[in-house]
Design a protein around this motif. Structure first.
Motif, PDB file in Angstrom:
ATOM      1  N   ASN A   1      70.357  31.523  44.223  1.00  0.00           N
ATOM      2  CA  ASN A   1      71.353  30.453  44.096  1.00  0.00           C
ATOM      3  C   ASN A   1      70.729  29.207  43.479  1.00  0.00           C
ATOM      4  O   ASN A   1      71.315  28.577  42.602  1.00  0.00           O
ATOM      5  CB  ASN A   1      71.961  30.114  45.463  1.00  0.00           C
ATOM      6  CG  ASN A   1      72.940  31.158  45.942  1.00  0.00           C
ATOM      7  OD1 ASN A   1      73.431  31.967  45.162  1.00  0.00           O
ATOM      8  ND2 ASN A   1      73.239  31.128  47.215  1.00  0.00           N
ATOM      9  N   MET A   2      69.541  28.870  43.932  1.00  0.00           N
ATOM     10  CA  MET A   2      68.847  27.699  43.389  1.00  0.00           C
ATOM     11  C   MET A   2      68.505  27.935  41.915  1.00  0.00           C
ATOM     12  O   MET A   2      68.668  27.048  41.081  1.00  0.00           O
ATOM     13  CB  MET A   2      67.579  27.431  44.209  1.00  0.00           C
ATOM     14  CG  MET A   2      66.927  26.115  43.940  1.00  0.00           C
ATOM     15  SD  MET A   2      67.763  24.688  44.661  1.00  0.00           S
ATOM     16  CE  MET A   2      67.444  24.922  46.384  1.00  0.00           C
ATOM     17  N   ARG A   3      68.073  29.142  41.595  1.00  0.00           N
ATOM     18  CA  ARG A   3      67.726  29.483  40.203  1.00  0.00           C
ATOM     19  C   ARG A   3      68.951  29.377  39.292  1.00  0.00           C
ATOM     20  O   ARG A   3      68.858  28.893  38.168  1.00  0.00           O
ATOM     21  CB  ARG A   3      67.131  30.890  40.127  1.00  0.00           C
ATOM     22  CG  ARG A   3      66.636  31.266  38.730  1.00  0.00           C
ATOM     23  CD  ARG A   3      65.930  32.599  38.678  1.00  0.00           C
ATOM     24  NE  ARG A   3      65.152  32.968  39.840  1.00  0.00           N
ATOM     25  CZ  ARG A   3      63.951  32.480  40.161  1.00  0.00           C
ATOM     26  NH1 ARG A   3      63.395  31.577  39.396  1.00  0.00           N
ATOM     27  NH2 ARG A   3      63.313  32.891  41.249  1.00  0.00           N
ATOM     28  N   ALA A   4      70.100  29.793  39.789  1.00  0.00           N
ATOM     29  CA  ALA A   4      71.329  29.716  38.981  1.00  0.00           C
ATOM     30  C   ALA A   4      71.647  28.270  38.621  1.00  0.00           C
ATOM     31  O   ALA A   4      72.042  27.978  37.486  1.00  0.00           O
ATOM     32  CB  ALA A   4      72.501  30.349  39.733  1.00  0.00           C
ATOM     33  N   LEU A   5      71.459  27.360  39.551  1.00  0.00           N
ATOM     34  CA  LEU A   5      71.700  25.949  39.262  1.00  0.00           C
ATOM     35  C   LEU A   5      70.683  25.422  38.256  1.00  0.00           C
ATOM     36  O   LEU A   5      71.048  24.733  37.291  1.00  0.00           O
ATOM     37  CB  LEU A   5      71.660  25.118  40.547  1.00  0.00           C
ATOM     38  CG  LEU A   5      71.873  23.616  40.358  1.00  0.00           C
ATOM     39  CD1 LEU A   5      73.206  23.318  39.681  1.00  0.00           C
ATOM     40  CD2 LEU A   5      71.764  22.909  41.703  1.00  0.00           C
ATOM     41  N   ILE A   6      69.433  25.751  38.436  1.00  0.00           N
ATOM     42  CA  ILE A   6      68.394  25.312  37.503  1.00  0.00           C
ATOM     43  C   ILE A   6      68.694  25.834  36.102  1.00  0.00           C
ATOM     44  O   ILE A   6      68.566  25.102  35.112  1.00  0.00           O
ATOM     45  CB  ILE A   6      66.991  25.746  37.983  1.00  0.00           C
ATOM     46  CG1 ILE A   6      66.597  24.934  39.226  1.00  0.00           C
ATOM     47  CG2 ILE A   6      65.949  25.570  36.872  1.00  0.00           C
ATOM     48  CD1 ILE A   6      65.326  25.410  39.898  1.00  0.00           C
ATOM     49  N   GLU A   7      69.096  27.086  35.994  1.00  0.00           N
ATOM     50  CA  GLU A   7      69.385  27.663  34.680  1.00  0.00           C
ATOM     51  C   GLU A   7      70.568  26.964  34.019  1.00  0.00           C
ATOM     52  O   GLU A   7      70.550  26.729  32.813  1.00  0.00           O
ATOM     53  CB  GLU A   7      69.634  29.167  34.801  1.00  0.00           C
ATOM     54  CG  GLU A   7      68.358  29.931  35.107  1.00  0.00           C
ATOM     55  CD  GLU A   7      68.586  31.387  35.454  1.00  0.00           C
ATOM     56  OE1 GLU A   7      69.764  31.817  35.598  1.00  0.00           O
ATOM     57  OE2 GLU A   7      67.574  32.108  35.608  1.00  0.00           O
TER      58      GLU A   7
ATOM     59  N   LEU B   1      62.696  19.794  32.313  1.00  0.00           N
ATOM     60  CA  LEU B   1      63.631  18.738  32.705  1.00  0.00           C
ATOM     61  C   LEU B   1      64.584  19.228  33.791  1.00  0.00           C
ATOM     62  O   LEU B   1      64.925  18.478  34.719  1.00  0.00           O
ATOM     63  CB  LEU B   1      64.416  18.246  31.490  1.00  0.00           C
ATOM     64  CG  LEU B   1      63.594  17.524  30.421  1.00  0.00           C
ATOM     65  CD1 LEU B   1      64.451  17.254  29.187  1.00  0.00           C
ATOM     66  CD2 LEU B   1      62.992  16.242  30.965  1.00  0.00           C
ATOM     67  N   ALA B   2      65.009  20.480  33.695  1.00  0.00           N
ATOM     68  CA  ALA B   2      65.905  21.047  34.707  1.00  0.00           C
ATOM     69  C   ALA B   2      65.220  21.080  36.070  1.00  0.00           C
ATOM     70  O   ALA B   2      65.810  20.683  37.084  1.00  0.00           O
ATOM     71  CB  ALA B   2      66.353  22.446  34.293  1.00  0.00           C
ATOM     72  N   VAL B   3      63.994  21.530  36.091  1.00  0.00           N
ATOM     73  CA  VAL B   3      63.257  21.568  37.356  1.00  0.00           C
ATOM     74  C   VAL B   3      63.066  20.143  37.886  1.00  0.00           C
ATOM     75  O   VAL B   3      63.225  19.894  39.091  1.00  0.00           O
ATOM     76  CB  VAL B   3      61.902  22.290  37.189  1.00  0.00           C
ATOM     77  CG1 VAL B   3      61.016  22.094  38.410  1.00  0.00           C
ATOM     78  CG2 VAL B   3      62.135  23.781  36.924  1.00  0.00           C
ATOM     79  N   ALA B   4      62.766  19.199  37.003  1.00  0.00           N
ATOM     80  CA  ALA B   4      62.581  17.812  37.434  1.00  0.00           C
ATOM     81  C   ALA B   4      63.858  17.243  38.051  1.00  0.00           C
ATOM     82  O   ALA B   4      63.806  16.556  39.079  1.00  0.00           O
ATOM     83  CB  ALA B   4      62.123  16.948  36.257  1.00  0.00           C
ATOM     84  N   LEU B   5      65.003  17.526  37.447  1.00  0.00           N
ATOM     85  CA  LEU B   5      66.263  17.007  37.973  1.00  0.00           C
ATOM     86  C   LEU B   5      66.566  17.608  39.348  1.00  0.00           C
ATOM     87  O   LEU B   5      66.894  16.878  40.291  1.00  0.00           O
ATOM     88  CB  LEU B   5      67.414  17.287  37.009  1.00  0.00           C
ATOM     89  CG  LEU B   5      68.788  16.793  37.464  1.00  0.00           C
ATOM     90  CD1 LEU B   5      68.804  15.272  37.610  1.00  0.00           C
ATOM     91  CD2 LEU B   5      69.866  17.242  36.496  1.00  0.00           C
TER      92      LEU B   5
END
Length: 187
Positions: A124-130, A147-151
């Motif tokens: 679920n967390m990966r889906a949001l990051i992607e 940038l996605a991981v940073a946000l």
């Protein structure tokens, strides 16, 4: 939707809410049944174990994320979608102050296990990051993944601090900073 499917979804949503507020270990089947307004005995018709309820709660989180993304996709520009995401987090600051981030707290709790539910939670967390990464890529950023991981890391961190200090204003302040940061990343 059949009545059985409706009751099952109600139980899954209630499980997600109860696990968020109480934690997986402290939550009982009776707590979930009461929240879903379903007799306790009926829960076992749909879910034989508490772990099956955890899995259903993860499914409810995934559905909520898909629904959120559909709403965010209504914004034309990727930076507007990202800022709408941040504003949504800020709107939930009172809940975060009391219980933390629903997805993050469940991921943290399940991360201590090695039974497969930890990987489902991470999905679920990966889906949001992607999804966030795709938004940064649409802005033309070659560092979209970073940038996605940073946000997401910033949000998870401020959720933790907001909860630890019971101070929703921390999230409001960080939300403003993140919106300015997103604006600064445009070409």
């Amino acid at each position: 939707m059949t009545p059985a499917a409706g009751k099952r979804e109600r139980l899954a949503a209630a499980a997600a809410q109860v696990f968020h507020r109480q934690g997986v270990e402290k939550a009982t089947i009776a707590d979930i049944a009461a929240s879903a307004e379903v007799p306790v005995g009926n829960v076992y018709y749909y879910f034989k174990t508490k772990d099956q309820l955890v899995q259903a709660a993860l499914g409810a989180h995934a559905r909520s994320l898909r629904d959120l993304i559909l709403v965010l996709e209504q914004h034309e520009a990727p930076q507007d979608r990202l800022k709408a995401l941040v504003r949504g987090w800020v709107e939930q600051r009172e809940v975060a102050a009391q219980f933390g981030c629903p997805t993050g707290t469940l991921a943290t709790e399940l991360g201590k296990r090695a039974d497969g539910l930890d990987r489902e939670s991470a999905a679920n967390m990966r889906a949001l990051i992607e999804w966030v990464e795709r938004q940064f890529a649409a802005l033309g950023r070659s560092d979209a993944g970073e940038l996605a991981v940073a946000l997401i890391a910033s949000y998870q961190g401020i959720s933790l601090l907001t909860n630890a200090f019971r101070d929703p204003e921390l999230m409001r302040t960080e939300g403003r900073r993140l919106e300015h940061w997103i604006d600064s990343l445009q070409p």
